[in-house]
Design a protein around this motif. Structure first.
Motif, PDB file in Angstrom:
ATOM      1  N   CYS A 135     -25.061   0.384 -42.797  1.00  0.00           N
ATOM      2  CA  CYS A 135     -24.509   1.362 -43.258  1.00  0.00           C
ATOM      3  C   CYS A 135     -22.268   0.934 -43.474  1.00  0.00           C
ATOM      4  CB  CYS A 135     -24.446   3.092 -43.587  1.00  0.00           C
ATOM      5  SG  CYS A 135     -25.173   3.361 -43.949  1.00  0.00           S
ATOM      6  N   VAL A 136     -21.860   0.544 -42.414  1.00  0.00           N
ATOM      7  CA  VAL A 136     -20.809   0.768 -41.347  1.00  0.00           C
ATOM      8  C   VAL A 136     -20.218  -1.283 -41.857  1.00  0.00           C
ATOM      9  CG1 VAL A 136     -19.405   0.525 -40.070  1.00  0.00           C
ATOM     10  CG2 VAL A 136     -20.204   2.220 -39.674  1.00  0.00           C
ATOM     11  N   ALA A 137     -21.553  -1.929 -41.840  1.00  0.00           N
ATOM     12  CA  ALA A 137     -21.248  -2.852 -41.783  1.00  0.00           C
ATOM     13  C   ALA A 137     -21.093  -3.314 -42.867  1.00  0.00           C
ATOM     14  CB  ALA A 137     -22.020  -3.903 -41.393  1.00  0.00           C
ATOM     15  N   ILE A 138     -21.749  -2.946 -43.916  1.00  0.00           N
ATOM     16  CA  ILE A 138     -22.003  -2.991 -45.505  1.00  0.00           C
ATOM     17  C   ILE A 138     -20.274  -2.234 -45.925  1.00  0.00           C
ATOM     18  CG2 ILE A 138     -22.241  -2.087 -47.446  1.00  0.00           C
ATOM     19  CD1 ILE A 138     -25.177  -2.227 -46.230  1.00  0.00           C
ATOM     20  N   SER A 139     -19.779  -1.114 -45.567  1.00  0.00           N
ATOM     21  CA  SER A 139     -18.556  -0.376 -46.125  1.00  0.00           C
ATOM     22  C   SER A 139     -17.958  -1.233 -45.786  1.00  0.00           C
ATOM     23  CB  SER A 139     -18.477   0.880 -45.505  1.00  0.00           C
ATOM     24  OG  SER A 139     -17.943   1.273 -46.083  1.00  0.00           O
ATOM     25  N   ARG A 140     -17.058  -2.076 -44.688  1.00  0.00           N
ATOM     26  CA  ARG A 140     -16.486  -2.737 -44.148  1.00  0.00           C
ATOM     27  C   ARG A 140     -16.131  -4.087 -44.961  1.00  0.00           C
ATOM     28  NH1 ARG A 140     -16.876  -1.723 -37.382  1.00  0.00           N
ATOM     29  NH2 ARG A 140     -15.614  -0.308 -37.332  1.00  0.00           N
ATOM     30  N   HIS A 141     -17.296  -4.449 -45.296  1.00  0.00           N
ATOM     31  CA  HIS A 141     -17.464  -5.625 -46.187  1.00  0.00           C
ATOM     32  C   HIS A 141     -16.856  -5.230 -47.622  1.00  0.00           C
ATOM     33  CE1 HIS A 141     -19.233 -10.331 -47.699  1.00  0.00           C
ATOM     34  NE2 HIS A 141     -19.408  -8.773 -48.100  1.00  0.00           N
ATOM     35  N   VAL A 142     -17.074  -4.551 -48.238  1.00  0.00           N
ATOM     36  CA  VAL A 142     -17.312  -3.827 -49.542  1.00  0.00           C
ATOM     37  C   VAL A 142     -15.371  -3.700 -49.651  1.00  0.00           C
ATOM     38  CG1 VAL A 142     -17.377  -2.739 -51.108  1.00  0.00           C
ATOM     39  CG2 VAL A 142     -19.467  -3.172 -50.201  1.00  0.00           C
ATOM     40  N   GLY A 143     -14.955  -2.814 -48.586  1.00  0.00           N
ATOM     41  CA  GLY A 143     -14.120  -2.957 -48.810  1.00  0.00           C
ATOM     42  C   GLY A 143     -12.736  -3.726 -48.486  1.00  0.00           C
ATOM     43  N   PHE A 144     -13.073  -3.658 -47.629  1.00  0.00           N
ATOM     44  CA  PHE A 144     -12.034  -5.339 -46.696  1.00  0.00           C
ATOM     45  C   PHE A 144     -11.772  -6.459 -48.470  1.00  0.00           C
ATOM     46  CE2 PHE A 144     -11.731 -10.031 -45.915  1.00  0.00           C
ATOM     47  CZ  PHE A 144     -10.331  -9.887 -44.974  1.00  0.00           C
ATOM     48  N   HIS A 145     -13.165  -6.900 -49.084  1.00  0.00           N
ATOM     49  CA  HIS A 145     -12.525  -7.756 -50.031  1.00  0.00           C
ATOM     50  C   HIS A 145     -12.370  -6.943 -51.670  1.00  0.00           C
ATOM     51  CE1 HIS A 145     -14.812 -11.060 -48.529  1.00  0.00           C
ATOM     52  NE2 HIS A 145     -16.021 -10.697 -48.105  1.00  0.00           N
ATOM     53  N   LEU A 146     -12.538  -5.626 -51.662  1.00  0.00           N
ATOM     54  CA  LEU A 146     -11.924  -4.639 -52.431  1.00  0.00           C
ATOM     55  C   LEU A 146     -10.426  -4.919 -52.350  1.00  0.00           C
ATOM     56  CD1 LEU A 146     -14.531  -1.168 -53.085  1.00  0.00           C
ATOM     57  CD2 LEU A 146     -14.017  -3.636 -54.731  1.00  0.00           C
ATOM     58  N   GLU A 147      -9.588  -4.586 -51.576  1.00  0.00           N
ATOM     59  CA  GLU A 147      -8.060  -4.249 -51.355  1.00  0.00           C
ATOM     60  C   GLU A 147      -8.354  -6.435 -51.492  1.00  0.00           C
ATOM     61  OE1 GLU A 147      -7.031  -1.808 -50.321  1.00  0.00           O
ATOM     62  OE2 GLU A 147      -8.071  -0.076 -51.025  1.00  0.00           O
ATOM     63  N   GLU A 148      -8.496  -6.967 -50.608  1.00  0.00           N
ATOM     64  CA  GLU A 148      -8.113  -8.525 -51.056  1.00  0.00           C
ATOM     65  C   GLU A 148      -8.182  -8.546 -52.389  1.00  0.00           C
ATOM     66  OE1 GLU A 148      -7.316 -10.996 -48.521  1.00  0.00           O
ATOM     67  OE2 GLU A 148      -6.953  -9.355 -47.649  1.00  0.00           O
ATOM     68  N   GLU A 149      -9.081  -8.588 -53.223  1.00  0.00           N
ATOM     69  CA  GLU A 149      -8.971  -8.790 -54.398  1.00  0.00           C
ATOM     70  C   GLU A 149      -8.526  -7.741 -55.106  1.00  0.00           C
ATOM     71  OE1 GLU A 149     -12.545  -9.151 -55.528  1.00  0.00           O
ATOM     72  OE2 GLU A 149     -13.188 -10.533 -53.726  1.00  0.00           O
ATOM     73  N   ASN A 150      -7.736  -6.453 -54.788  1.00  0.00           N
ATOM     74  CA  ASN A 150      -7.681  -5.820 -55.132  1.00  0.00           C
ATOM     75  C   ASN A 150      -7.721  -5.319 -56.779  1.00  0.00           C
ATOM     76  OD1 ASN A 150      -4.892  -3.302 -55.563  1.00  0.00           O
ATOM     77  ND2 ASN A 150      -3.515  -4.707 -56.896  1.00  0.00           N
ATOM     78  N   VAL A 151      -9.206  -5.177 -56.523  1.00  0.00           N
ATOM     79  CA  VAL A 151     -10.271  -4.774 -57.860  1.00  0.00           C
ATOM     80  C   VAL A 151      -9.551  -3.310 -58.139  1.00  0.00           C
ATOM     81  CG1 VAL A 151     -12.376  -4.510 -58.206  1.00  0.00           C
ATOM     82  CG2 VAL A 151     -11.963  -6.257 -56.663  1.00  0.00           C
ATOM     83  N   ILE A 152      -9.688  -2.614 -57.606  1.00  0.00           N
ATOM     84  CA  ILE A 152      -9.585  -1.090 -57.632  1.00  0.00           C
ATOM     85  C   ILE A 152      -7.967  -0.345 -58.082  1.00  0.00           C
ATOM     86  CG2 ILE A 152      -9.691   1.579 -57.428  1.00  0.00           C
ATOM     87  CD1 ILE A 152     -13.340   0.333 -56.321  1.00  0.00           C
ATOM     88  N   GLU A 153      -6.846  -0.073 -58.538  1.00  0.00           N
ATOM     89  CA  GLU A 153      -5.645   0.248 -58.332  1.00  0.00           C
ATOM     90  C   GLU A 153      -5.350   1.103 -57.930  1.00  0.00           C
ATOM     91  OE1 GLU A 153      -3.801  -1.514 -62.450  1.00  0.00           O
ATOM     92  OE2 GLU A 153      -4.391  -3.344 -61.772  1.00  0.00           O
ATOM     93  N   ASP A 154      -5.924   2.442 -58.382  1.00  0.00           N
ATOM     94  CA  ASP A 154      -5.729   3.207 -58.173  1.00  0.00           C
ATOM     95  C   ASP A 154      -6.694   3.777 -56.690  1.00  0.00           C
ATOM     96  OD1 ASP A 154      -4.902   4.076 -59.934  1.00  0.00           O
ATOM     97  OD2 ASP A 154      -6.481   4.328 -61.940  1.00  0.00           O
ATOM     98  N   PRO A 155      -6.017   4.958 -55.521  1.00  0.00           N
ATOM     99  CA  PRO A 155      -6.948   5.484 -54.403  1.00  0.00           C
ATOM    100  C   PRO A 155      -8.002   5.732 -54.969  1.00  0.00           C
ATOM    101  CG  PRO A 155      -4.435   6.503 -55.069  1.00  0.00           C
ATOM    102  CD  PRO A 155      -4.720   5.692 -56.332  1.00  0.00           C
ATOM    103  N   TYR A 156      -9.187   5.289 -54.292  1.00  0.00           N
ATOM    104  CA  TYR A 156     -10.387   5.722 -54.012  1.00  0.00           C
ATOM    105  C   TYR A 156     -11.247   5.627 -51.993  1.00  0.00           C
ATOM    106  CZ  TYR A 156     -11.149   1.248 -52.173  1.00  0.00           C
ATOM    107  OH  TYR A 156     -11.096  -0.462 -51.301  1.00  0.00           O
ATOM    108  N   ASN A 157     -13.004   6.667 -52.708  1.00  0.00           N
ATOM    109  CA  ASN A 157     -12.895   7.266 -51.297  1.00  0.00           C
ATOM    110  C   ASN A 157     -14.391   6.366 -51.276  1.00  0.00           C
ATOM    111  OD1 ASN A 157     -13.761   8.555 -49.242  1.00  0.00           O
ATOM    112  ND2 ASN A 157     -14.367   9.989 -49.876  1.00  0.00           N
ATOM    113  N   LEU A 158     -14.415   5.325 -50.589  1.00  0.00           N
ATOM    114  CA  LEU A 158     -15.798   4.165 -50.635  1.00  0.00           C
ATOM    115  C   LEU A 158     -16.361   5.228 -49.370  1.00  0.00           C
ATOM    116  CD1 LEU A 158     -17.650   1.546 -50.829  1.00  0.00           C
ATOM    117  CD2 LEU A 158     -16.140   0.566 -49.185  1.00  0.00           C
ATOM    118  N   GLU A 159     -17.947   4.939 -49.782  1.00  0.00           N
ATOM    119  CA  GLU A 159     -18.719   6.219 -49.356  1.00  0.00           C
ATOM    120  C   GLU A 159     -20.901   5.016 -49.626  1.00  0.00           C
ATOM    121  OE1 GLU A 159     -21.170  10.076 -50.508  1.00  0.00           O
ATOM    122  OE2 GLU A 159     -19.026  10.461 -49.817  1.00  0.00           O
TER     123      GLU A 159
END
Length: 154
Positions: free
Chosen positions: A49-73
């Motif tokens: 779960c941690v590995a998936i979270s880090r992968h998804v979070g990193f790419h979402l930030e790099e690509e600036n997919v979500i402009e508003d604050p969000y909480n990834l679970e």
């Protein structure tokens, strides 16, 4: 770009080399909570779960997919989460299920098998004035509105 679609792509990319894991659901709530449910044929560990979270979070930030604050679970589906995929049914063979049918009726029984279009359960039928009998019932999955694993504390 659709956030849920992009997150689905990222999760599938991350678990591609882990054939025992599978994506169950991705939901972006209006309050900024992004929930990713991943399961495994033998469950899923925190490290995955941690590995998936880090992968998804990193790419979402790099690509600036979500402009508003969000909480990834990222987590496995809880015991109260309905089964939605054939793979989840297969994983739960031998367990007791509570099933809501599209006609409003409810059924309960031990899951014996699951294929693409049906599940087979062993259920106890009790008719008034008769002895209860255990029967195997084949249920088309397109007639099911919700299925949950029932936990017994006996």
């Amino acid at each position: 770009m659709n956030i849920e679609k992009r997150v689905t792509e990222l999760v599938e990319e991350k678990i591609a080399d882990m054939p025992n894991l599978f994506l169950v659901d991705v939901t972006m709530h209006s309050n900024g909570k992004l929930i990713v449910l991943v399961d495994g044929d033998n469950g899923i560990g925190i490290a995955d779960c941690v590995a998936i979270s880090r992968h998804v979070g990193f790419h979402l930030e790099e690509e600036n997919v979500i402009e508003d604050p969000y909480n990834l679970e990222v987590s496995s589906p809880g015991i109260d989460t309905p089964l939605t995929l054939k793979r989840q049914y297969t994983k739960n063979i031998g367990r007791t299920l509570g099933i809501k049918m599209d006609d409003g009726t409810k059924r309960e029984g031990k899951l014996l098998s699951a294929d693409d279009d049906t599940i087979t359960i062993e259920e106890t039928i009790k008719e008034k004035g008769k002895k209860a009998e255990t029967v195997e019932s084949i249920i088309p999955t397109d007639k099911i509105t919700e299925t949950k694993v029932l936990i017994s504390f006996k």
